[in-house]
Design an enzyme around this catalytic site. Sequence first.
Site, short mmCIF file in Angstrom:
data_model
loop_
_atom_site.label_atom_id
_atom_site.label_comp_id
_atom_site.label_asym_id
_atom_site.label_seq_id
_atom_site.Cartn_x
_atom_site.Cartn_y
_atom_site.Cartn_z
CG ASP A 249 32.73 47.35 38.46
OD1 ASP A 249 31.87 47.82 37.89
OD2 ASP A 249 33.83 47.21 38.48
CE LYS A 271 22.11 42.31 43.26
NZ LYS A 271 22.39 43.10 44.40
CG MET A 384 37.62 38.12 34.31
SD MET A 384 37.01 39.55 33.08
CE MET A 384 38.68 40.18 32.57
N1 SAH Z 1 39.97 46.05 37.31
C1 SAH Z 1 40.21 44.94 38.20
C2 SAH Z 1 40.03 43.68 37.33
C3 SAH Z 1 38.46 43.26 36.92
S1 SAH Z 1 38.33 42.07 35.95
C4 SAH Z 1 41.47 44.77 38.73
O1 SAH Z 1 42.14 45.75 38.83
O2 SAH Z 1 41.77 43.83 40.12
C5 SAH Z 1 37.64 41.09 37.18
C6 SAH Z 1 38.74 39.95 37.77
O3 SAH Z 1 39.65 40.40 38.74
C7 SAH Z 1 38.08 38.74 38.30
O4 SAH Z 1 37.61 37.68 37.50
C8 SAH Z 1 39.42 38.04 38.99
O5 SAH Z 1 40.07 37.47 38.32
C9 SAH Z 1 40.08 39.37 39.29
N2 SAH Z 1 39.95 39.94 40.71
C10 SAH Z 1 39.23 41.03 40.93
N3 SAH Z 1 39.13 41.17 42.37
C11 SAH Z 1 39.95 40.12 43.03
C12 SAH Z 1 40.17 39.73 44.24
N4 SAH Z 1 39.93 40.31 45.46
N5 SAH Z 1 40.93 38.62 44.38
C13 SAH Z 1 41.13 37.68 43.12
N6 SAH Z 1 40.96 38.05 42.04
C14 SAH Z 1 40.37 39.16 41.83
#
Ligand code: SAH
Length: 466
Positions: A249, A271, A384
């Site tokens: 991703d 991408k 998100m």
């Molecule tokens: N599977 C991922 C989430 C994917 S959805 C998980 O378990 O974390 C993508 C969202 O995850 C982003 O829009 C944000 O809200 C959150 N996110 C992912 N990485 C992050 C990080 N390092 N810091 C804060 N929010 C994060």
Amino acid sequence: MQHFPIFLDLEARRVVLSGGGEAALAKLRLLLKTRAKISVFTPAPAPEIVEWAAAGRVTLHRRAIAAGDALCAVLVYAADEDEALDARTARIGRAEGALVNIVDNLADSAFITPAIVDRDPVTVAIGTEGAAPVLARKIKAELEERLPAALGPLARIGKGFRKMAEHLPFGRARRAFWAEYYFQAGPRAMDQGGEDAAQAALDDLLARHLSASPAAGRVDFVGAGPGDPELLTLKARKALDAADVVIHDRLVGPGILELARREALMIDAGKHGFGTAMAQDEINALIVAHARAGAHVVRLKGGDPMIFGRLDEEIDAVVAQGLPHAIVPGITAAAAACASLGQSLTKRGRNSQIRFLTGHDTRGFADHDWRALATPGEVTAIYMGKRAARFIQGRLLMHGGAPETPVTVVENASHPDQRVLETTLARMEPDMEQAALSGPALTFIGLAPRRAPAALPVPNQIQEAR
Ligand code: SAH
């Protein structure tokens, strides 16, 4: 990186060293491991140097180095431990076209000699650009302990067998053969019967691998965690180490991708040719195509693959083709973000449940049970949620949420540039807008950073509660 590490072929090449004391001895002990032609210039050689000269291992000139002595040399060591003498040696060396090292003088040296762990033909070179010799020594000591003494002979025997191993198809099959030799069959045989047994083990192993049916592809859905490479699980690391193809991703950063096998094909699913994201169908097709071709595919997803990761669609595609798969969970963004606040996600007497919400779903801003979320004491982690901030705030206030409910936004959780925005439900939207968050951000409703001094300070607090 100021110094680029390379391994120099010194077979029959000329190396010149000026000096006869301790520093000279230390360098010569290392150089004698090679098959270089070593010339030593010193009017006062230590007894060891005299012995090496007598044994024909070095050529000893009992005088100071002079112009013309470094001709055709690839390396020149100035090891007299005397500033003026060393400067003179260096001048001669440079003038005659060699790379010069002045012992203990990083600034005037063209190269440095690393700390070396020697399991010839396996050689580990450790350098710290002169910043921390203590660190290099410690790493060396740890590697010396970790790498079995038999590694050298095993690798030597293995090297002689490489042509034979080419009977196996290139790629996974050959890798599986070598992995079994180096990590199982080889060490076992070596223990039991020494080098002859290791040699015999290779023949047996090759026969077995040649008769085995070709390996089928597989897919591992792996959680890459929130960003800090140290928050990867051991299983994730192992999968990255074994992968033929890594499809990742946008959220997965270079620090983690670097851990993949060097030969692995890396595909950024975030991408497309011109900066647009790949469609989910395309990603599914890509995973399946590579696995069907026999590759070990690692589908690397930010955080935990089972949370807002569209995992099921990908699993369905893989299962439809009868391909084996496994899921490696990861640390989700909410866990990392919460840890940075010094809080826990659930707490006796405060909240006995925690909700993970998405700000968006397929239809736009996602709808939720706002009344339940607005109840005092509840804790909600919103993924998100940046663009939906005003919508979420409006819904919560409309359903009775207290304006002073704490709201905390953690941007880039676990990254070095992590930021924490502390606000309230009443001020959530303007504050988030003003903070101009550009990285992934997680929003907590009903949770504020711990007040007591935490073990580690919360980085970059950009706004205080109002
Ligand atoms: N599977 C991922 C989430 C994917 S959805 C998980 O378990 O974390 C993508 C969202 O995850 C982003 O829009 C944000 O809200 C959150 N996110 C992912 N990485 C992050 C990080 N390092 N810091 C804060 N929010 C994060």
